[in-house]
Design an enzyme around this catalytic site. Structure first.
Site, PDB file in Angstrom:
ATOM      1  N   ASP A 167     -25.031 -20.183  13.598  1.00 20.66           N
ATOM      2  CA  ASP A 167     -26.412 -19.682  13.548  1.00 20.66           C
ATOM      3  C   ASP A 167     -27.172 -20.216  14.757  1.00 20.66           C
ATOM      4  OD1 ASP A 167     -26.894 -22.375  12.957  1.00 20.66           O
ATOM      5  OD2 ASP A 167     -26.824 -21.992  10.798  1.00 20.66           O
ATOM      6  N   HIS A 514     -17.039 -17.056  13.055  1.00 27.38           N
ATOM      7  CA  HIS A 514     -18.387 -16.835  12.522  1.00 27.38           C
ATOM      8  C   HIS A 514     -19.387 -17.446  13.507  1.00 27.38           C
ATOM      9  CE1 HIS A 514     -21.331 -16.362   9.157  1.00 27.38           C
ATOM     10  NE2 HIS A 514     -21.926 -17.394   9.754  1.00 27.38           N
ATOM     11  N   ASP A 562      -8.942 -15.259   8.681  1.00 24.84           N
ATOM     12  CA  ASP A 562      -9.655 -15.077   9.953  1.00 24.84           C
ATOM     13  C   ASP A 562     -10.675 -13.955   9.783  1.00 24.84           C
ATOM     14  OD1 ASP A 562     -10.485 -15.155  12.536  1.00 24.84           O
ATOM     15  OD2 ASP A 562      -8.617 -14.444  13.418  1.00 24.84           O
ATOM     16  N   GLU A 571     -16.300 -20.869  10.713  1.00 25.84           N
ATOM     17  CA  GLU A 571     -17.498 -21.330  11.423  1.00 25.84           C
ATOM     18  C   GLU A 571     -17.271 -22.708  12.048  1.00 25.84           C
ATOM     19  OE1 GLU A 571     -22.340 -21.390  10.916  1.00 25.84           O
ATOM     20  OE2 GLU A 571     -21.101 -21.645   9.118  1.00 25.84           O
TER      21      GLU A 571
END
Length: 620
Positions: A167, A514, A562, A571
């Site tokens: 993020d 991610h 994956d 992540e």
């Protein structure tokens, strides 16, 4: 007959005996002649020695040089000596000076070093702010330039630092831990970083983080009343545009990014102090910057020790508590005070770190297995190893010996818990230790344990200790090193999936990481908050490999999915990669082996008074 001038005749009568003698003479004439010849020669030599004496020595020849007269032989030898000096010294000097320059042959690099080069690149992909031209990640650009722009007490806002994971949030608690771990690895293994050509790179990465941390509070003051603890954020199950709901590159963010403020928080403050203090040792050759870091560390640590303000930084904060909740702050207090002692030599800090009340509040004496697991939340095993280092190399004695001895024993037991034979933690069939009991993102805990184990081995080797005891069992250091290498080797590809969990390392590695920035193609198109979902949900691989990122890792059955939607598998995190870097540099042999025993103590004064000089010699 002849006449004699003195009178009488010279004639001699000849008898029969005389005739026999004459005949005898004739018969042996040869031998008699030989005798007389020899006698005459001997006599001639003797006479020569009497009359002529010893042979005359040759006269030395001299050369007149005008200002000085010297022996011709000495002049000749001097000339020869000068020629020899020219051949021995002058000629090689000339050859070296004018011979074409060649760079020294690079040190052969092992797999850990190759992985380390890549793991460090991940931090460049996580940088926020105005990026330097040398950043080296072509799909990243300037971002977060408006972070903290509404704050009136921070000139220039809170621009810079690192995004935490996939993020776009800047969590200051794990960011500080990551910087502490990177600094610790440099302090112990500076010679390795220099040998493989990564020293300047990693110190720049550390400085990028510490420069930012200094902006999160008034680091020029002696007393402060707040710390900015986070930039950006998200609320669970919210449909309001934020850093989780939106799937956008950091360069394209157009939603509000709130700043969180902590008016108390001993955990955050002590971790920030640890990061700044450890970095001050890394930058000890840059005296001005090092002093700035020490001052900031002491200021923020004092804030965390303020009486009556010792509630966790995240308590009740819905933007932090669900993600980076701190469960105890005494481990950070021990950790931060230990680093401050090494940075300053102030005994107040070592007294705090070895205070039995701090130890009790960390629950160290209870030997709870989970407390042997180093993470962004639990610094206890690292703090005890750091203090054990002091006992091993400095042996300060009273009044610290009792607690340092306890920490040393607890550290040994922590190392025992990592070994599979003692069954403290489960291992997968593929050999991965389950430090978080099979929950998601296991690798960040594994690399931290590998680093601590490898570092403990190096401490023991530096003092010539071949092992330690786990109860009645003597454990050689090779067993603990094997644990560390087996865990890192698993991550590099020796696992049932036959894949590397570090992006860009090996032939098979995660392709659907991610990560917002890596999953969205660069170009003129800027995708909106929800417009980026197409890239989140596509089955195609990411258009950009986020090289060096260590993903969350496999499950307890050694299986790995994956998929971007399975963030627990794919992540990466800032703290996880910092542990990976530390583990890799501790294991690589490319730059040599062992730790730097003394650099960490550069700010520590002598523990005991210096012996006075001996008195001058007595004179009557």
């Amino acid at each position: 007959m002849q006449s004699n001038h003195w009178g009488g005749s010279l004639e001699i009568a000849t008898t029969e005996d005389d005739n026999r003698s004459h005949n005898l003479y004739d018969s042996d004439r040869a031998s008699i002649n030989d005798y007389y010849d020899h006698s005459n020669r001997s006599l001639d030599q003797t006479q020569q020695s009497w009359l002529l004496g010893p042979p005359e020595k040759k006269k030395k020849k001299y050369v007149d040089l005008g200002c000085i007269i010297c022996s011709k032989k000495a002049l000749k030898y001097s000339f020869y000596a000068m020629v020899m000096l020219l051949l021995v010294i002058g000629l090689p000097t000339i050859v070296v000076k004018f011979w074409p320059k060649h760079k020294p042959r690079p040190i052969p690099q092992d797999d850990y070093t190759f992985a380390l080069h890549k793991a460090l690149r991940f931090f460049n992909a996580q940088k926020s702010g105005k990026l330097p031209k040398s950043n080296g990640i072509p799909w990243r650009g300037n971002s977060g330039l408006q972070d903290g722009s509404t704050l009136t007490d921070v000139k220039g806002g809170l621009v810079g630092g690192y995004y935490d994971a996939g993020d776009n949030i800047k969590f200051h608690f794990p960011m500080s831990f990551a910087m502490t771990m990177l600094s610790w690895s440099v302090i112990e293994y500076e010679h390795k970083y220099r040998a493989i050509g990564e020293y300047d790179n990693i110190t720049e990465l550390i400085k990028w983080g510490t420069d930012y941390l200094l902006r999160t509070f008034n680091s020029s003051a002696t007393r402060i009343d707040k710390i900015y603890s986070q930039v950006g954020g998200a609320l669970n199950n919210s449909r309001t545009p934020d850093d989780h709901y939106c799937w956008q590159r950091p360069e394209d963010m157009n939603y509000e990014r709130p700043v969180q403020t902590a008016t108390q928080g001993p955990d955050l403050a002590a971790e920030m102090a640890a990061a700044l203090a450890a970095a001050s040792i890394v930058f000890r050759d840059n005296a001005e910057y090092s002093r700035k870091l020490v001052k900031g560390a002491e200021t923020v640590f004092h804030f965390g020790r303020d009486e009556g303000k010792r509630t966790s930084y995240c308590r009740g904060n819905q933007y932090i508590e669900p993600f980076y909740n701190s469960t105890n702050y005494f481990d950070e207090v021990m950790w931060g005070s230990a680093w401050l002692y090494y940075a300053t030599g102030n005994k107040t800090y070592i007294s705090l770190a070895t205070d039995p009340r701090i130890s009790k509040n960390t629950k160290a004496p209870f030997m709870i297995p989970d407390l042997s697991v180093l993470s962004w939340d639990n610094k206890l095993p690292a703090a005890m190893l750091l203090l054990t280092r002091m006992r091993i190399f400095l042996n300060p004695g009273y009044p610290y010996e009792e607690m340092l001895s306890n920490y040393h024993n607890y550290t040994g037991l922590n190392m025992c818990s990592y070994l599979q034979r003692f069954r403290v933690f489960n291992f997968t069939k593929g050999g991965l230790i389950q430090l978080n009991h099979g929950r998601g993102q296991p690798l960040q805990y594994v690399v931290n344990a590998a680093f601590l184990a490898s570092l403990f081995v190096d401490y023991m080797n530096a003092t010539g200790v071949p092992g330690w005891y786990c109860g009645p069992n003597f454990i050689p250091l090779e067993d603990l090193r094997s644990f560390a290498t087996s865990q890192v080797n698993y991550i590099l590809g020796e696992n049932p999936m036959k894949m590397s969990y570090i992006v860009g390392y090996g032939n098979k590695f995660p392709r659907h990481v991610h990560h917002r920035g890596a999953s969205i193609p660069t170009g003129k198109t800027k995708y909106s908050c929800t417009g980026g979902w197409r890239w989140r949900d596509t089955k195609n691989p990411n258009p950009h490999n986020i090289t060096g990122a260590m993903v969350g890792g496999p499950d307890k059955f050694d299986k790995f999915k994956d998929s971007r939607s399975n963030f627990s598998y794919t992540e990466p995190t800032l703290a996880g990669n910092a542990g990976l870097v530390a583990a890799l540099v501790s294991l690589t042999g490319s730059g040599g082996y062992g730790v730097d025993k003394n650099a960490i103590f550069s700010g520590v004064p002598p523990l005991y008074p210096m012996s006075p000089p001996p008195p001058p010699p007595w004179k009557p």
